[in-house]
Every structure is written in C-alpha cells, then in structure tokens.
Write a protein that holds these residues in place. Structure first.
Motif, PDB file in Angstrom:
ATOM      1  N   GLN A 155      48.548  38.206  48.868  1.00 62.22           N
ATOM      2  CA  GLN A 155      46.891  38.109  48.609  1.00 62.22           C
ATOM      3  C   GLN A 155      46.920  37.284  47.505  1.00 62.22           C
ATOM      4  OE1 GLN A 155      45.960  42.104  47.698  1.00 62.22           O
ATOM      5  NE2 GLN A 155      43.879  41.522  48.317  1.00 62.22           N
ATOM      6  N   ALA A 156      45.972  36.773  47.229  1.00 62.95           N
ATOM      7  CA  ALA A 156      45.464  35.914  46.159  1.00 62.95           C
ATOM      8  C   ALA A 156      45.033  36.835  44.928  1.00 62.95           C
ATOM      9  CB  ALA A 156      44.466  34.932  46.352  1.00 62.95           C
ATOM     10  N   PRO A 157      45.497  36.178  43.647  1.00 59.35           N
ATOM     11  CA  PRO A 157      44.734  37.134  42.745  1.00 59.35           C
ATOM     12  C   PRO A 157      43.429  37.234  42.571  1.00 59.35           C
ATOM     13  CG  PRO A 157      45.834  34.843  41.866  1.00 59.35           C
ATOM     14  CD  PRO A 157      45.871  35.075  43.158  1.00 59.35           C
ATOM     15  N   THR A 158      42.644  37.957  41.942  1.00 54.79           N
ATOM     16  CA  THR A 158      41.417  38.127  41.775  1.00 54.79           C
ATOM     17  C   THR A 158      40.650  36.964  40.855  1.00 54.79           C
ATOM     18  OG1 THR A 158      41.291  40.582  41.897  1.00 54.79           O
ATOM     19  CG2 THR A 158      39.367  39.512  40.938  1.00 54.79           C
ATOM     20  N   PRO A 159      39.782  36.209  41.235  1.00 56.89           N
ATOM     21  CA  PRO A 159      39.094  35.164  40.673  1.00 56.89           C
ATOM     22  C   PRO A 159      38.619  35.656  38.867  1.00 56.89           C
ATOM     23  CG  PRO A 159      38.296  35.385  42.626  1.00 56.89           C
ATOM     24  CD  PRO A 159      38.984  36.246  42.518  1.00 56.89           C
ATOM     25  N   THR A 160      38.695  34.820  37.948  1.00 58.55           N
ATOM     26  CA  THR A 160      38.433  35.034  36.903  1.00 58.55           C
ATOM     27  C   THR A 160      36.860  33.904  36.519  1.00 58.55           C
ATOM     28  OG1 THR A 160      39.983  33.356  35.951  1.00 58.55           O
ATOM     29  CG2 THR A 160      40.534  35.754  35.932  1.00 58.55           C
ATOM     30  N   GLY A 161      36.331  34.434  35.789  1.00 59.26           N
ATOM     31  CA  GLY A 161      35.043  33.862  35.197  1.00 59.26           C
ATOM     32  C   GLY A 161      33.897  34.470  34.796  1.00 59.26           C
ATOM     33  N   SER A 191      37.902  30.317  38.682  1.00 56.62           N
ATOM     34  CA  SER A 191      39.197  30.036  38.941  1.00 56.62           C
ATOM     35  C   SER A 191      40.319  31.134  39.128  1.00 56.62           C
ATOM     36  CB  SER A 191      39.726  29.162  37.739  1.00 56.62           C
ATOM     37  OG  SER A 191      40.076  29.906  36.604  1.00 56.62           O
ATOM     38  N   ILE A 192      41.425  30.682  39.866  1.00 55.04           N
ATOM     39  CA  ILE A 192      42.584  31.434  39.891  1.00 55.04           C
ATOM     40  C   ILE A 192      43.866  30.794  39.346  1.00 55.04           C
ATOM     41  CG2 ILE A 192      41.567  32.827  41.742  1.00 55.04           C
ATOM     42  CD1 ILE A 192      43.568  31.388  43.721  1.00 55.04           C
ATOM     43  N   THR A 193      44.966  31.432  39.199  1.00 51.58           N
ATOM     44  CA  THR A 193      46.179  30.857  38.894  1.00 51.58           C
ATOM     45  C   THR A 193      46.519  30.495  40.173  1.00 51.58           C
ATOM     46  OG1 THR A 193      46.418  32.400  37.114  1.00 51.58           O
ATOM     47  CG2 THR A 193      48.380  31.245  37.909  1.00 51.58           C
ATOM     48  N   GLY A 194      47.508  29.179  40.290  1.00 49.08           N
ATOM     49  CA  GLY A 194      47.978  28.323  41.439  1.00 49.08           C
ATOM     50  C   GLY A 194      48.811  29.419  42.216  1.00 49.08           C
ATOM     51  N   THR A 239      37.766  41.727  45.206  1.00 47.69           N
ATOM     52  CA  THR A 239      36.536  41.077  45.108  1.00 47.69           C
ATOM     53  C   THR A 239      36.054  41.159  43.656  1.00 47.69           C
ATOM     54  OG1 THR A 239      35.682  41.798  47.301  1.00 47.69           O
ATOM     55  CG2 THR A 239      34.087  41.334  45.853  1.00 47.69           C
ATOM     56  N   LEU A 240      35.494  39.872  43.147  1.00 50.24           N
ATOM     57  CA  LEU A 240      34.774  39.657  41.872  1.00 50.24           C
ATOM     58  C   LEU A 240      33.388  40.078  41.990  1.00 50.24           C
ATOM     59  CD1 LEU A 240      35.099  39.118  38.725  1.00 50.24           C
ATOM     60  CD2 LEU A 240      34.831  36.813  39.360  1.00 50.24           C
ATOM     61  N   LEU A 241      32.925  41.345  41.495  1.00 49.35           N
ATOM     62  CA  LEU A 241      31.577  41.469  41.679  1.00 49.35           C
ATOM     63  C   LEU A 241      30.696  40.660  40.643  1.00 49.35           C
ATOM     64  CD1 LEU A 241      31.495  45.425  41.688  1.00 49.35           C
ATOM     65  CD2 LEU A 241      31.541  43.774  43.730  1.00 49.35           C
ATOM     66  N   LEU A 242      29.627  40.104  40.943  1.00 49.38           N
ATOM     67  CA  LEU A 242      28.876  39.072  40.387  1.00 49.38           C
ATOM     68  C   LEU A 242      27.274  39.669  40.334  1.00 49.38           C
ATOM     69  CD1 LEU A 242      30.614  35.865  41.275  1.00 49.38           C
ATOM     70  CD2 LEU A 242      30.874  37.066  39.220  1.00 49.38           C
ATOM     71  N   PRO A 243      26.868  40.569  39.457  1.00 44.17           N
ATOM     72  CA  PRO A 243      25.448  40.987  39.534  1.00 44.17           C
ATOM     73  C   PRO A 243      24.518  39.741  38.722  1.00 44.17           C
ATOM     74  CG  PRO A 243      26.747  41.720  37.838  1.00 44.17           C
ATOM     75  CD  PRO A 243      27.604  41.238  38.477  1.00 44.17           C
ATOM     76  N   VAL A 244      23.286  39.499  39.557  1.00 43.64           N
ATOM     77  CA  VAL A 244      22.584  38.535  39.004  1.00 43.64           C
ATOM     78  C   VAL A 244      21.199  39.313  38.721  1.00 43.64           C
ATOM     79  CG1 VAL A 244      21.372  36.443  39.495  1.00 43.64           C
ATOM     80  CG2 VAL A 244      23.440  36.514  40.402  1.00 43.64           C
ATOM     81  N   THR A 245      20.750  39.317  37.312  1.00 41.59           N
ATOM     82  CA  THR A 245      19.863  40.166  37.116  1.00 41.59           C
ATOM     83  C   THR A 245      18.431  39.738  36.802  1.00 41.59           C
ATOM     84  OG1 THR A 245      20.141  40.172  34.753  1.00 41.59           O
ATOM     85  CG2 THR A 245      21.473  41.845  36.201  1.00 41.59           C
ATOM     86  N   ARG A 255      35.397  36.049  46.693  1.00 39.49           N
ATOM     87  CA  ARG A 255      36.440  36.457  46.803  1.00 39.49           C
ATOM     88  C   ARG A 255      37.449  34.864  46.987  1.00 39.49           C
ATOM     89  NH1 ARG A 255      38.041  40.218  51.472  1.00 39.49           N
ATOM     90  NH2 ARG A 255      36.266  38.973  52.725  1.00 39.49           N
ATOM     91  N   VAL A 256      38.631  35.241  47.098  1.00 38.22           N
ATOM     92  CA  VAL A 256      39.438  33.714  47.566  1.00 38.22           C
ATOM     93  C   VAL A 256      40.856  34.199  48.054  1.00 38.22           C
ATOM     94  CG1 VAL A 256      40.610  33.685  45.402  1.00 38.22           C
ATOM     95  CG2 VAL A 256      40.574  31.585  46.601  1.00 38.22           C
ATOM     96  N   GLY A 257      41.351  33.410  48.890  1.00 32.30           N
ATOM     97  CA  GLY A 257      42.630  33.419  49.884  1.00 32.30           C
ATOM     98  C   GLY A 257      43.274  31.972  49.810  1.00 32.30           C
TER      99      GLY A 257
END
Length: 350
Positions: A259-265, A279-282, A339-345, A324-326
């Motif tokens: 399983q891939a790490p959770t994306p950051t940003g 991004s994620i770490t390779g 999942t990285l939650l991204l609220p747009v307000t 999400r990323v795989g």
C-alpha cells in the motif's frame, strides 16, 4: 562424457549443501561432436550409409591415396555411362563440407561432378592432382553425390576419378531455450520451450526458486512462488556429447506493490486558489508508475502518473474531495493509499 560427470558432481553438491545455483559458473558455452571424416581407412564403404548408382560401383583402392592407405575410385564405365556414390547427411548448423579429389579423364568431356540434393555444385575434368574442395552447406537434410560420367567417344588418361578425406559438417548440438516472458508475478506458471539445436535426446533442467526445481522433460512447466531474480540451467545430450546453457537471473518474479503512503500537500483549499500539487515518497517493489484518483470526478482531474502530480480543480467545485494513490508494477495495483481529504470551501472567482 567428462561434462556429464561434472554436471552430476555439481548436482550432488546441491543435494548435500542445499539449493545454491551459484555453484555454477555464470557463463554460456556449448559442447559439440567430433568432426565426422570419411577417409575410407576401413578399407570399404561401411563407415557411412553409402549408396551406389550408375552401371558400375565405386571401389576402394590403395593406389596413391591423398591420405592414409585408401581412397575411393570411380567404377569402370564406358561411353555415355555414369557411376556414382552418395550419402545423406543432417546438417544442424550451417557449416562447410570439404573433400579431396583427383581426376584423370578426357578434358572438357568426361567429368567428376559433385551434387547436393541433385543440384550440380561443381565439376572437374582433365588431369588434376589431389586438390581440396570446400563448400558451405545450409541447415537441413542433404544428399551429397559424387559422380563420374563419360560422353559418347574417346578415352583419356586413366579414365577415372578419386575422392578421399571427406570432412562432413559436424553434428553439433547447442543448448537453448525460451519462454513467453521472463517477467512474471508470484505463483505464475511458466512454460519453458526447448530451442536446442541438433539430435538432442536428453534434457536436464535446474530451476532456481521454482517448483519443480529439477526436470528432465523437453518442455517443462514450472511455478515461481516467491519474488526474486532466478537462474535457469539446461544441459542437453545426444548420448555422445553434451551442451549446456546457464542463464543467471533469467526469470524475474515480482510482487504486487504494498500500500502506498498517504499523499502530502496542501489539504485545505479556497476555491479561488487555482490548481494544487501533491506528492508521495517513491516506493520500492519494482513500481514503474502510479495510479492517482480524485473523487468525486466532478472535483477535477489529476495530471501526471509519477510521485508528483497536479490537481486541476473544476471551476465552481465546492465541497470535500478525496485524493488517493497506488503503486503499479507488472503485477498490478495491490491497494491505494489512505485517503487525503481535500475540502474546498470558497466559490471560484472568474
């Protein structure tokens, strides 16, 4: 025979010490048969399956041979007659045929002729001392024929032809194999296809990391339960000579990525901020690309398939998006990241 004994000695070492293909030299080489020569030193035509044609059979003579004690002499014939010898030969690898010939005949009329599969290759007449002839022979089963023929009148010289020291293309054997693919996943089944050249009758395979590890079948089927880079060894024999092929790291067995790490940003966005990057770490495990998903699809699109991507937000989108990323390799995708939650307000301004 020496190579065969070496092989079984190595195999015994494996049985005593555990699996370790590294005992084999990581080289590619082949064995071949001795060169086959007909020098008629048996004093007859028994060494090979000679066939005779024409009105008179060729004979063996001990008078002035090219080499040794004997040579073959054309049969005694008269005008408009011919006499021949022929032999069939399997050529497994393109190579040369050579022989020595001598002629004493009416020049330009009475000939020693050489045929391959009934096609005229060369002819000689007149007074010719022992001379070597060499020709290339392609792969296949061929019939070689030497014929002495006379025209309708006159005799000259001894009215004969001689052949000696025929060197046939060697019946070489070479070990070889192939598969549909050399990159597989854990527990995949692989069919090995024997591509060896020559009159091979015996096969001995050693498969590092596979089940079964040993096989004597010509085209074995094996499974690879564990990831890794595995060696393959093949020894073939025709009962006289052996040839062997060792291919280090031939089979590459992959696992589905973890399983891939959770994306950051940036994870809290105003609709007026435009696009954003993540991004994620390779990852290891032979990952060749990445699968990014953005939900809901009405939120926008993701540009890129590597470790760094851009989210292109849809104009007017408000709410919470999920990124999400795989990791992907030959075996597919095992599972996406958390999942990285991204609220747009805020509303998007023109």
């Amino acid at each position: 025979m020496k190579k065969t004994l070496q092989f079984w000695g190595l195999l015994m070492a494996i049985c005593l010490t555990g699996w370790n293909v590294s005992v084999f030299s990581q080289t590619l080489y082949s064995g071949s048969k001795e060169v086959s020569v007909e020098d008629f030193e048996t004093g007859d035509f028994s060494a090979y399956d000679w066939q005779f044609g024409g009105v008179s059979n060729w004979t063996i003579t001990d008078v002035n041979p090219y080499e040794g004690t004997y040579s073959a002499r054309s049969g005694i014939i008269t005008h408009n007659q011919a006499t021949s010898i022929s032999v069939e030969w399997n050529v497994y690898v393109e190579d040369t045929l050579s022989f020595w010939y001598k002629v004493s005949s009416e020049s330009n009329y009475d000939y020693l002729t050489f045929y391959i599969d009934g096609g005229l290759i060369e002819e000689w007449s007149g007074s010719i001392p022992w001379t070597e002839y060499i020709t290339v022979v392609p792969v296949g089963t061929h019939t070689f024929t030497w014929e002495y023929n006379k025209d309708g009148s006159l005799n000259s010289g001894e009215d004969a032809a001689w052949v000696d020291y025929i060197t046939f293309p060697p019946e070489e054997i070479f070990a070889g194999f192939t598969t549909d693919t050399t990159v597989i996943c854990e527990d995949d089944i692989v069919l090995f296809y024997d591509m060896s050249v020559g009159p091979v009758t015996e096969w001995t395979w050693i498969f590092e990391g596979a089940i079964p590890a040993l096989s004597s079948e010509q085209n074995p089927v094996v499974a690879y339960p564990n990831a890794g880079s595995w060696d393959v060894y093949l020894l073939v024999s025709d009962g006289i000579e052996t040839a062997e092929l060792f291919m280090p790291g031939y089979m590459n067995v992959s696992v589905t990525p973890e399983q891939a790490p959770t994306p950051t940003g940036i994870s809290f966005l105003c609709a007026s901020w435009g696009n954003s990057t993540y991004s994620i770490t390779g990852m290891g495990g032979g990952v060749t690309s990445y699968s990014w998903t953005l939900d809901p699809t009405t939120a926008g699109t993701v540009s890129g398939s590597g470790t760094n991507v851009t989210v292109n937000w849809a104009s007017g989108f408000l709410g919470q998006a999920q990124l999400r990323v795989g990791g992907i390799n030959y075996c597919g995708v095992r599972g996406h990241s958390q999942t990285l939650l991204l609220p747009v307000t805020y509303p998007m301004y023109p």
